[in-house]
Design a protein around this motif. Structure first.
Motif, PDB file in Angstrom:
ATOM      1  N   SER A  80       0.789  -1.228   0.000  1.00  0.00           N
ATOM      2  CA  SER A  80       0.000   0.000   0.000  1.00  0.00           C
ATOM      3  C   SER A  80       0.818   1.274   0.000  1.00  0.00           C
ATOM      4  CB  SER A  80      -0.939   0.006   1.220  1.00  0.00           C
ATOM      5  OG  SER A  80      -1.697  -1.181   1.238  1.00  0.00           O
ATOM      6  N   GLY A  81       2.125   1.180   0.185  1.00  0.00           N
ATOM      7  CA  GLY A  81       2.980   2.356   0.087  1.00  0.00           C
ATOM      8  C   GLY A  81       3.052   3.184   1.356  1.00  0.00           C
ATOM      9  N   ASN A  82       3.806   4.257   1.273  1.00  0.00           N
ATOM     10  CA  ASN A  82       4.019   5.143   2.416  1.00  0.00           C
ATOM     11  C   ASN A  82       2.710   5.814   2.827  1.00  0.00           C
ATOM     12  OD1 ASN A  82       4.683   7.863   3.695  1.00  0.00           O
ATOM     13  ND2 ASN A  82       6.676   6.872   3.700  1.00  0.00           N
ATOM     14  N   PRO A  83       2.347   5.748   4.116  1.00  0.00           N
ATOM     15  CA  PRO A  83       1.056   6.310   4.541  1.00  0.00           C
ATOM     16  C   PRO A  83       0.886   7.788   4.219  1.00  0.00           C
ATOM     17  CG  PRO A  83       1.982   4.920   6.269  1.00  0.00           C
ATOM     18  CD  PRO A  83       3.047   5.065   5.216  1.00  0.00           C
ATOM     19  N   ASP A  84       1.996   8.548   4.197  1.00  0.00           N
ATOM     20  CA  ASP A  84       1.906   9.987   3.962  1.00  0.00           C
ATOM     21  C   ASP A  84       1.931  10.359   2.482  1.00  0.00           C
ATOM     22  OD1 ASP A  84       1.865  10.496   6.708  1.00  0.00           O
ATOM     23  OD2 ASP A  84       4.051  10.545   6.821  1.00  0.00           O
ATOM     24  N   HIS A  85       2.117   9.368   1.614  1.00  0.00           N
ATOM     25  CA  HIS A  85       2.282   9.691   0.194  1.00  0.00           C
ATOM     26  C   HIS A  85       1.007  10.282  -0.388  1.00  0.00           C
ATOM     27  CE1 HIS A  85       4.754   9.338  -3.437  1.00  0.00           C
ATOM     28  NE2 HIS A  85       3.593   9.184  -4.072  1.00  0.00           N
ATOM     29  N   ARG A  86       1.154  11.330  -1.152  1.00  0.00           N
ATOM     30  CA  ARG A  86       0.023  12.022  -1.772  1.00  0.00           C
ATOM     31  C   ARG A  86      -0.418  11.256  -3.023  1.00  0.00           C
ATOM     32  NH1 ARG A  86      -2.119  17.294  -1.632  1.00  0.00           N
ATOM     33  NH2 ARG A  86      -2.850  18.148  -3.641  1.00  0.00           N
ATOM     34  N   VAL A  87      -1.712  11.044  -3.136  1.00  0.00           N
ATOM     35  CA  VAL A  87      -2.295  10.330  -4.264  1.00  0.00           C
ATOM     36  C   VAL A  87      -3.181  11.302  -5.039  1.00  0.00           C
ATOM     37  CG1 VAL A  87      -3.804   8.421  -4.952  1.00  0.00           C
ATOM     38  CG2 VAL A  87      -2.238   8.135  -3.019  1.00  0.00           C
ATOM     39  N   GLU A  88      -2.723  11.694  -6.211  1.00  0.00           N
ATOM     40  CA  GLU A  88      -3.500  12.557  -7.092  1.00  0.00           C
ATOM     41  C   GLU A  88      -3.214  12.145  -8.527  1.00  0.00           C
ATOM     42  OE1 GLU A  88      -2.362  16.686  -6.870  1.00  0.00           O
ATOM     43  OE2 GLU A  88      -0.310  16.155  -6.317  1.00  0.00           O
ATOM     44  N   CYS A  89      -4.057  12.554  -9.434  1.00  0.00           N
ATOM     45  CA  CYS A  89      -4.006  12.087 -10.816  1.00  0.00           C
ATOM     46  C   CYS A  89      -2.593  12.129 -11.382  1.00  0.00           C
ATOM     47  CB  CYS A  89      -4.936  12.931 -11.672  1.00  0.00           C
ATOM     48  SG  CYS A  89      -5.086  12.352 -13.370  1.00  0.00           S
ATOM     49  N   LEU A  90      -2.114  10.967 -11.850  1.00  0.00           N
ATOM     50  CA  LEU A  90      -0.757  10.840 -12.360  1.00  0.00           C
ATOM     51  C   LEU A  90      -0.606  11.500 -13.730  1.00  0.00           C
ATOM     52  CD1 LEU A  90      -0.183   7.112 -11.380  1.00  0.00           C
ATOM     53  CD2 LEU A  90       1.177   9.042 -10.529  1.00  0.00           C
ATOM     54  N   PRO A  91       0.612  11.928 -14.064  1.00  0.00           N
ATOM     55  CA  PRO A  91       0.849  12.497 -15.396  1.00  0.00           C
ATOM     56  C   PRO A  91       0.457  11.501 -16.489  1.00  0.00           C
ATOM     57  CG  PRO A  91       2.750  12.863 -13.958  1.00  0.00           C
ATOM     58  CD  PRO A  91       1.823  11.954 -13.217  1.00  0.00           C
ATOM     59  N   GLY A  92      -0.194  12.018 -17.522  1.00  0.00           N
ATOM     60  CA  GLY A  92      -0.574  11.178 -18.648  1.00  0.00           C
ATOM     61  C   GLY A  92      -1.896  10.459 -18.480  1.00  0.00           C
ATOM     62  N   CYS A  93      -2.561  10.646 -17.330  1.00  0.00           N
ATOM     63  CA  CYS A  93      -3.830   9.942 -17.083  1.00  0.00           C
ATOM     64  C   CYS A  93      -5.038  10.854 -17.199  1.00  0.00           C
ATOM     65  CB  CYS A  93      -3.799   9.291 -15.706  1.00  0.00           C
ATOM     66  SG  CYS A  93      -2.588   7.968 -15.536  1.00  0.00           S
ATOM     67  N   LEU A  94      -4.834  12.066 -17.672  1.00  0.00           N
ATOM     68  CA  LEU A  94      -5.925  13.020 -17.780  1.00  0.00           C
ATOM     69  C   LEU A  94      -5.951  13.606 -19.184  1.00  0.00           C
ATOM     70  CD1 LEU A  94      -8.136  14.377 -15.994  1.00  0.00           C
ATOM     71  CD2 LEU A  94      -6.513  16.243 -15.619  1.00  0.00           C
ATOM     72  N   ALA A  95      -7.098  13.507 -19.841  1.00  0.00           N
ATOM     73  CA  ALA A  95      -7.238  14.061 -21.186  1.00  0.00           C
ATOM     74  C   ALA A  95      -7.137  15.584 -21.139  1.00  0.00           C
ATOM     75  CB  ALA A  95      -8.579  13.635 -21.785  1.00  0.00           C
TER      76      ALA A  95
END
Length: 330
Positions: free
Chosen positions: A287-302
């Motif tokens: 699941s990764g680092n608890p503090d890591h920010r999760v927001e739309c990754l580059p290349g995943c938004l038209a």
């Protein structure tokens, strides 16, 4: 995504792709990118695939199964001594029927044991109250349970880090894009025991009801008994995912799908143990680092589009998912 009903659905003839990790570990740049492209195709489809050439020794895998079988065969009082209700970090034993993964159905026909990275009670992350961070509960018997599980957990963390590099390549990102996510990761190793499906079970009672996984990456080790099914949203049928020697079943969860703005699929799956034998499986959730920010990754938004989800963190996402599943605030 169309949800399958509680009625039986026809079985799909589709199979999950099998991807070798050899070139991801030791190939040149073009060979590693080819693995990334294979992962991309799978994640755009169902989000499920199998991996081989993963580097985890079969002897260690068998030791994990042996210790799990011995633990679940212990008297109920021994198992209840390490009940996960006694843990600040959701670690320990979960009894048969302790979870209902599919809303509106009877409790799941499985018992489990949860463990993760060992953090002492005075560790800064534990003192800060970060989600699912803390010490494990270790049963007194079997005596080799702890060393076997700790060795397996360490190796699965390394394998997950390799897969995260493959996922980065699959999204046309730098291989090291997820390195900060992989720092001090939240992990959960679950040992699961599915008794044979009773002949008098309710029609919609299963070993594990239809659900998607909460987080980033799941790697599943299966014994010799079938039971796992994956929902094929394209033809509205269930895909059987029988055990294949030398492989893990890998899938992405809700958080990673969210991270890609739902470009990659987090797909429903379930377990029905019709083998007539006890079935054991070992899912590992990275699941990764608890503090890591999760927001739309580059290349995943038209171009011109807005993200489907607001930014969150690993910790906040898991608190939300557990709250929905267990009906209380985390």
């Amino acid at each position: 995504m169309t949800q399958p009903s509680s009625q039986s659905n026809p079985q799909s003839s589709k199979t999950l792709p099998i991807i070798s990790l050899t070139n991801l570990r030791q190939g040149d740049a073009s060979a590693r990118q080819a693995v990334g492209e294979a992962i991309r195709r799978a994640c755009l489809d169902t989000g499920f695939f199998l991996i081989r050439d993963h580097g985890i020794a079969s002897e260690l895998q068998q030791a994990v199964f042996d210790q799990a079988q011995q633990f679940f065969a212990r008297p109920d009082t021994d198992k209840r001594a390490v009940d996960k209700s006694l843990s600040i970090a959701n670690r320990g034993y979960e009894p048969l029927g302790g979870q209902t993964l599919e809303a509106g159905t009877p409790p799941d026909l499985k018992e489990g044991f949860y463990l993760g990275r060992e953090l002492a009670a005075d560790h800064p992350d534990v003192l800060a109250g970060k989600f699912n961070q803390g010490p494990n509960q270790w049963p007194a018997q079997p005596e080799d349970f702890r060393p076997v599980m700790e060795e397996y957990l360490a190796q699965m963390i390394g394998l997950s880090e390799l897969l995260m590099r493959g996922l980065a390549l699959s999204l046309q990102l730098d291989e090291d894009h997820f390195d900060s996510y992989c720092t001090d990761p939240m992990t959960t190793l679950r040992l699961l025991h599915y008794p044979p499906q009773p002949v008098d079970a309710a029609r919609d009672q299963r070993g594990a009801g239809a659900h998607t996984d909460f987080g980033g990456l799941t790697l599943l080790l299966q014994d010799d008994n079938s039971g796992l099914q994956v929902w094929n949203h394209q033809d509205q049928q269930w895909i059987d995912a029988p055990p294949i020697p030398g492989t893990y079943v890998v899938n992405i969860g809700d958080m990673f799908a969210r991270w890609t703005n739902d470009l990659y699929k987090s797909t429903l799956h379930r377990v029905i143990n019709r083998s007539g034998r006890d079935r054991y499986s070992v899912p590992f959730f990275y699941s990764g680092n608890p503090d890591h920010r999760v927001e739309c990754l580059p290349g995943c938004l038209a171009p011109g589009a807005e993200p489907l989800y607001p930014p969150t963190t690993v910790d906040a996402h898991y608190r939300e998912m557990y709250g929905k599943t267990y009906g209380r605030k985390y």
